[in-house]
Motif scaffolding. Structure first.
Motif, PDB file in Angstrom:
ATOM      1  N   LEU A 104      -1.078   4.595   1.918  1.00  0.00           N
ATOM      2  CA  LEU A 104      -1.633   4.608   0.801  1.00  0.00           C
ATOM      3  C   LEU A 104      -1.196   5.593  -0.019  1.00  0.00           C
ATOM      4  O   LEU A 104      -1.028   5.652  -1.753  1.00  0.00           O
ATOM      5  CB  LEU A 104      -3.149   5.399   0.737  1.00  0.00           C
ATOM      6  N   ALA A 105      -0.150   6.768   0.444  1.00  0.00           N
ATOM      7  CA  ALA A 105       0.680   7.072  -1.142  1.00  0.00           C
ATOM      8  C   ALA A 105       1.154   7.032  -1.588  1.00  0.00           C
ATOM      9  O   ALA A 105       1.917   6.613  -2.893  1.00  0.00           O
ATOM     10  CB  ALA A 105       0.816   8.447   0.004  1.00  0.00           C
ATOM     11  N   ARG A 106       2.216   5.676  -0.837  1.00  0.00           N
ATOM     12  CA  ARG A 106       3.014   4.857  -2.218  1.00  0.00           C
ATOM     13  C   ARG A 106       1.779   3.955  -3.002  1.00  0.00           C
ATOM     14  O   ARG A 106       3.033   3.898  -3.953  1.00  0.00           O
ATOM     15  CB  ARG A 106       3.043   3.973  -0.725  1.00  0.00           C
ATOM     16  N   LEU A 107       1.250   3.289  -2.568  1.00  0.00           N
ATOM     17  CA  LEU A 107       0.665   3.126  -3.526  1.00  0.00           C
ATOM     18  C   LEU A 107       0.011   3.891  -4.616  1.00  0.00           C
ATOM     19  O   LEU A 107      -0.190   3.609  -6.390  1.00  0.00           O
ATOM     20  CB  LEU A 107      -0.834   2.264  -3.569  1.00  0.00           C
ATOM     21  N   VAL A 108      -0.005   5.000  -4.104  1.00  0.00           N
ATOM     22  CA  VAL A 108      -0.443   6.110  -5.370  1.00  0.00           C
ATOM     23  C   VAL A 108       1.063   6.428  -6.244  1.00  0.00           C
ATOM     24  O   VAL A 108       1.000   6.965  -7.695  1.00  0.00           O
ATOM     25  CB  VAL A 108      -0.808   7.517  -4.607  1.00  0.00           C
ATOM     26  N   GLU A 109       1.592   6.478  -5.564  1.00  0.00           N
ATOM     27  CA  GLU A 109       3.569   6.677  -6.426  1.00  0.00           C
ATOM     28  C   GLU A 109       4.008   5.381  -7.091  1.00  0.00           C
ATOM     29  O   GLU A 109       3.822   5.709  -8.175  1.00  0.00           O
ATOM     30  CB  GLU A 109       4.376   6.899  -5.429  1.00  0.00           C
ATOM     31  N   ALA A 110       3.349   4.249  -7.101  1.00  0.00           N
ATOM     32  CA  ALA A 110       3.493   3.187  -7.535  1.00  0.00           C
ATOM     33  C   ALA A 110       2.864   2.716  -8.848  1.00  0.00           C
ATOM     34  O   ALA A 110       3.522   1.479  -9.061  1.00  0.00           O
ATOM     35  CB  ALA A 110       3.910   1.902  -6.839  1.00  0.00           C
ATOM     36  N   THR A 111       0.769   3.189  -8.282  1.00  0.00           N
ATOM     37  CA  THR A 111       0.133   2.346  -9.475  1.00  0.00           C
ATOM     38  C   THR A 111      -0.162   3.477 -10.206  1.00  0.00           C
ATOM     39  O   THR A 111      -1.046   2.856 -11.151  1.00  0.00           O
ATOM     40  CB  THR A 111      -0.722   1.731  -8.653  1.00  0.00           C
ATOM     41  N   GLY A 112      -0.485   4.988  -9.478  1.00  0.00           N
ATOM     42  CA  GLY A 112      -0.823   6.033 -10.693  1.00  0.00           C
ATOM     43  C   GLY A 112      -2.352   5.653 -10.107  1.00  0.00           C
ATOM     44  O   GLY A 112      -3.503   6.984 -10.803  1.00  0.00           O
ATOM     45  N   GLU A 113      -3.094   5.283  -9.051  1.00  0.00           N
ATOM     46  CA  GLU A 113      -4.426   5.055  -9.444  1.00  0.00           C
ATOM     47  C   GLU A 113      -4.816   5.840  -8.003  1.00  0.00           C
ATOM     48  O   GLU A 113      -4.031   5.451  -6.685  1.00  0.00           O
ATOM     49  CB  GLU A 113      -4.888   3.782  -9.554  1.00  0.00           C
ATOM     50  N   THR A 114      -5.800   5.777  -7.764  1.00  0.00           N
ATOM     51  CA  THR A 114      -6.747   6.352  -6.162  1.00  0.00           C
ATOM     52  C   THR A 114      -6.548   4.972  -4.942  1.00  0.00           C
ATOM     53  O   THR A 114      -6.778   4.185  -5.434  1.00  0.00           O
ATOM     54  CB  THR A 114      -7.871   7.123  -5.998  1.00  0.00           C
ATOM     55  N   ALA A 115      -5.796   5.218  -4.195  1.00  0.00           N
ATOM     56  CA  ALA A 115      -6.167   4.323  -2.833  1.00  0.00           C
ATOM     57  C   ALA A 115      -6.496   4.850  -2.202  1.00  0.00           C
ATOM     58  O   ALA A 115      -6.803   6.247  -1.851  1.00  0.00           O
ATOM     59  CB  ALA A 115      -4.979   4.280  -2.663  1.00  0.00           C
ATOM     60  N   LYS A 134      -2.948  10.897  -9.199  1.00  0.00           N
ATOM     61  CA  LYS A 134      -2.687  12.516  -9.698  1.00  0.00           C
ATOM     62  C   LYS A 134      -3.290  12.938 -11.092  1.00  0.00           C
ATOM     63  O   LYS A 134      -3.253  13.565 -11.663  1.00  0.00           O
ATOM     64  CB  LYS A 134      -0.883  12.915  -9.597  1.00  0.00           C
ATOM     65  N   HIS A 135      -3.422  11.752 -12.036  1.00  0.00           N
ATOM     66  CA  HIS A 135      -4.819  12.298 -13.264  1.00  0.00           C
ATOM     67  C   HIS A 135      -5.535  12.157 -12.807  1.00  0.00           C
ATOM     68  O   HIS A 135      -6.058  13.210 -12.054  1.00  0.00           O
ATOM     69  CB  HIS A 135      -5.160  10.451 -13.583  1.00  0.00           C
ATOM     70  N   SER A 136      -5.887  13.070 -14.560  1.00  0.00           N
ATOM     71  CA  SER A 136      -6.747  14.209 -14.568  1.00  0.00           C
ATOM     72  C   SER A 136      -8.024  12.995 -14.132  1.00  0.00           C
ATOM     73  O   SER A 136      -9.256  13.856 -13.763  1.00  0.00           O
ATOM     74  CB  SER A 136      -7.018  15.073 -15.099  1.00  0.00           C
ATOM     75  N   MET A 137      -8.463  12.410 -14.688  1.00  0.00           N
ATOM     76  CA  MET A 137      -9.438  11.285 -14.847  1.00  0.00           C
ATOM     77  C   MET A 137      -9.132  10.365 -13.789  1.00  0.00           C
ATOM     78  O   MET A 137      -8.827   9.787 -13.845  1.00  0.00           O
ATOM     79  CB  MET A 137      -9.634  10.333 -16.115  1.00  0.00           C
ATOM     80  N   ARG A 138     -10.126  10.683 -12.275  1.00  0.00           N
ATOM     81  CA  ARG A 138      -9.216   9.596 -11.268  1.00  0.00           C
ATOM     82  C   ARG A 138     -10.822   9.267 -10.241  1.00  0.00           C
ATOM     83  O   ARG A 138     -12.250  10.264 -10.720  1.00  0.00           O
ATOM     84  CB  ARG A 138      -8.209  10.671 -10.813  1.00  0.00           C
ATOM     85  N   MET A 139     -10.344   8.463  -9.650  1.00  0.00           N
ATOM     86  CA  MET A 139     -11.820   8.039  -8.974  1.00  0.00           C
ATOM     87  C   MET A 139     -11.683   8.681  -7.817  1.00  0.00           C
ATOM     88  O   MET A 139     -10.406   9.188  -7.190  1.00  0.00           O
ATOM     89  CB  MET A 139     -12.180   6.260  -8.280  1.00  0.00           C
ATOM     90  N   PHE A 140     -12.893   9.200  -7.204  1.00  0.00           N
ATOM     91  CA  PHE A 140     -12.827   9.599  -5.557  1.00  0.00           C
ATOM     92  C   PHE A 140     -14.227   8.779  -4.804  1.00  0.00           C
ATOM     93  O   PHE A 140     -15.478   8.867  -4.700  1.00  0.00           O
ATOM     94  CB  PHE A 140     -13.546  11.321  -5.820  1.00  0.00           C
ATOM     95  N   THR A 141     -13.643   8.472  -3.574  1.00  0.00           N
ATOM     96  CA  THR A 141     -14.626   8.027  -2.608  1.00  0.00           C
ATOM     97  C   THR A 141     -14.336   8.973  -1.673  1.00  0.00           C
ATOM     98  O   THR A 141     -13.840   9.163  -0.842  1.00  0.00           O
ATOM     99  CB  THR A 141     -14.356   7.292  -2.364  1.00  0.00           C
ATOM    100  N   GLU A 142     -15.716   9.504  -0.954  1.00  0.00           N
ATOM    101  CA  GLU A 142     -16.111  10.668   0.639  1.00  0.00           C
ATOM    102  C   GLU A 142     -15.665   9.466   1.167  1.00  0.00           C
ATOM    103  O   GLU A 142     -16.226   8.547   1.593  1.00  0.00           O
ATOM    104  CB  GLU A 142     -16.582  11.473   0.235  1.00  0.00           C
ATOM    105  N   VAL A 143     -14.518  10.428   2.029  1.00  0.00           N
ATOM    106  CA  VAL A 143     -14.132   9.365   3.455  1.00  0.00           C
ATOM    107  C   VAL A 143     -15.432   8.914   4.494  1.00  0.00           C
ATOM    108  O   VAL A 143     -16.336  10.420   4.611  1.00  0.00           O
ATOM    109  CB  VAL A 143     -13.036  10.260   4.046  1.00  0.00           C
ATOM    110  N   GLY A 144     -15.916   8.432   4.532  1.00  0.00           N
ATOM    111  CA  GLY A 144     -16.669   8.139   5.653  1.00  0.00           C
ATOM    112  C   GLY A 144     -18.225   7.631   5.149  1.00  0.00           C
ATOM    113  O   GLY A 144     -19.272   7.070   5.195  1.00  0.00           O
TER     114      GLY A 144
END
Length: 268
Positions: A104-115, A134-144
Motif C-alpha cells: 500500500l505504501a508503494r501505491l501511495v508513492e506512485a499515485t499520491g492518494e490514500t491506499a 501525504k496530501h493535506s487534503m486526503r481520505m481517511f478510513t479507520e482500519v476495522g
C-alpha cells in the motif's frame, strides 16, 4: 468469493502432500473449508458427498473439531463453524493487513492518494489496512471499519466474481441504503456495475459512499480470502484522466501482493 471444492480434492491434496504431512490434519482443514464454502453449516452426508471421505472418518474428525471448539453441533444435528475460529480469523486479518502495508505504501508513492486493503467478512466489507496520502487534503478510513459492499469500490471488486444469485441474496440481506445521491440502490444497477468491473478489470466508487470522493479498486487475485485494494482521494484529483495511470499500478501491486500471499502459504 469461495471457490467450490471437488469431491476428489482430498485425493489430490494427499497426492501433493509433502513428506511428513499429517493426513488427518489436512482432512480436518479441508472439511472446515468445505463448511465455509457451504455457508458455515452442513450435514455429515453433505460433507461426505463433497469430500469423498467415508462417513465414519468425517464423524471422527468432526468430533475432534467440536471438542476443540472449532466446530459446534446444532440442535438439528448439523454442524456449524465454531466460535474459536473467530479469534484465528481476526489474528489472520491483522497479519494480512501487516503484509499489505508495504504494498500500500508503494501505491501511495506512485499515485499520491490514500491506499486501502479490504476483505469480505460475511455480508460486509471490512478495512484491514491503510496507508494515508501525504496530501493535506486526503481520505481517511479507520482500519476495522465495516461498510456495505454496494456503495464502495472495494465492495464491487470483491463481488465481481460472485454468481449473480449470490449477489442478489447478499443485497436482500443487507438492503441497499443510499449513502449519497449517487449510491446504487437496486440489484439490477449493482449487477450492471459488476459486469462493468469484469469488463474493465477495476471498480469505481464515484461519489457513492461519500460526496466529493472517488475510489478505484481491484481484487487481489488468488487471495486465500476475498480481498481487494484501492486508492481513494478527492474527485478533483482522482479524475477520469488519472484512471489510466492509477489502474495499472493498482493491478501490478495486487499481483505482487497475491504472489507474496501465495509464497507465505508454502511449507518452509
Amino acid at each position: 468469493m469461495p471457490t467450490s471444492r471437488t469431491p476428489d480434492a482430498s485425493a489430490e491434496s494427499a497426492a501433493a502432500r509433502p513428506a511428513g504431512g499429517v493426513q488427518s490434519l489436512e482432512r480436518a482443514f479441508d472439511l472446515l473449508e468445505r463448511m465455509a464454502d457451504a455457508g458455515g453449516e452442513v450435514g455429515l452426508s453433505e460433507l461426505s458427498a463433497t469430500s469423498g471421505l467415508p462417513l465414519p472418518t468425517i464423524h471422527r474428525l468432526m468430533r475432534t473439531l467440536v471438542a476443540c471448539g472449532y466446530v459446534r453441533q446444532q440442535p438439528n444435528r448439523r454442524y456449524a463453524l465454531g466460535p474459536r475460529l473467530i479469534r484465528l480469523g481476526e489474528s489472520a486479518s491483522r497479519l494480512l493487513g501487516t503484509w499489505a502495508r508495504p504494498h500500500l505504501a508503494r501505491l501511495v508513492e506512485a499515485t499520491g492518494e490514500t491506499a486501502n486493503m479490504a476483505l469480505l467478512d460475511g455480508d460486509e466489507v471490512v478495512y484491514v489496512a491503510q496507508v494515508p496520502s501525504k496530501h493535506s487534503m486526503r481520505m481517511f478510513t479507520e482500519v476495522g471499519r465495516r461498510v456495505l459492499p454496494h456503495s464502495t469500490g472495494v465492495g464491487k471488486a470483491l463481488l465481481a466474481g460472485a454468481p449473480p444469485e449470490e449477489v442478489r441474496a447478499l443485497l436482500a440481506r443487507t438492503g441497499m441504503p443510499a449513502a449519497t445521491a449517487r449510491t446504487l440502490t437496486t440489484p439490477e444497477a449493482f449487477l450492471g456495475a459488476l459486469e462493468e468491473v469484469r469488463r474493465l478489470g477495476y471498480a469505481v466508487d464515484d461519489n457513492e459512499q461519500e460526496v466529493g470522493v472517488r475510489c478505484l479498486a481491484v481484487p487481489v487475485p488468488d487471495s486465500p480470502t476475498a480481498a481487494a485494494i484501492s486508492i481513494s482521494g478527492p474527485a478533483g484529483r482522482v479524475t477520469e484522466e488519472a484512471v489510466t495511470t492509477i489502474v495499472p499500478v493498482l493491478q501490478q501491486v495486487a499481483e505482487e501482493l497475491s504472489a507474496e500471499l501465495a509464497a507465505s502459504g508454502q511449507p518452509g
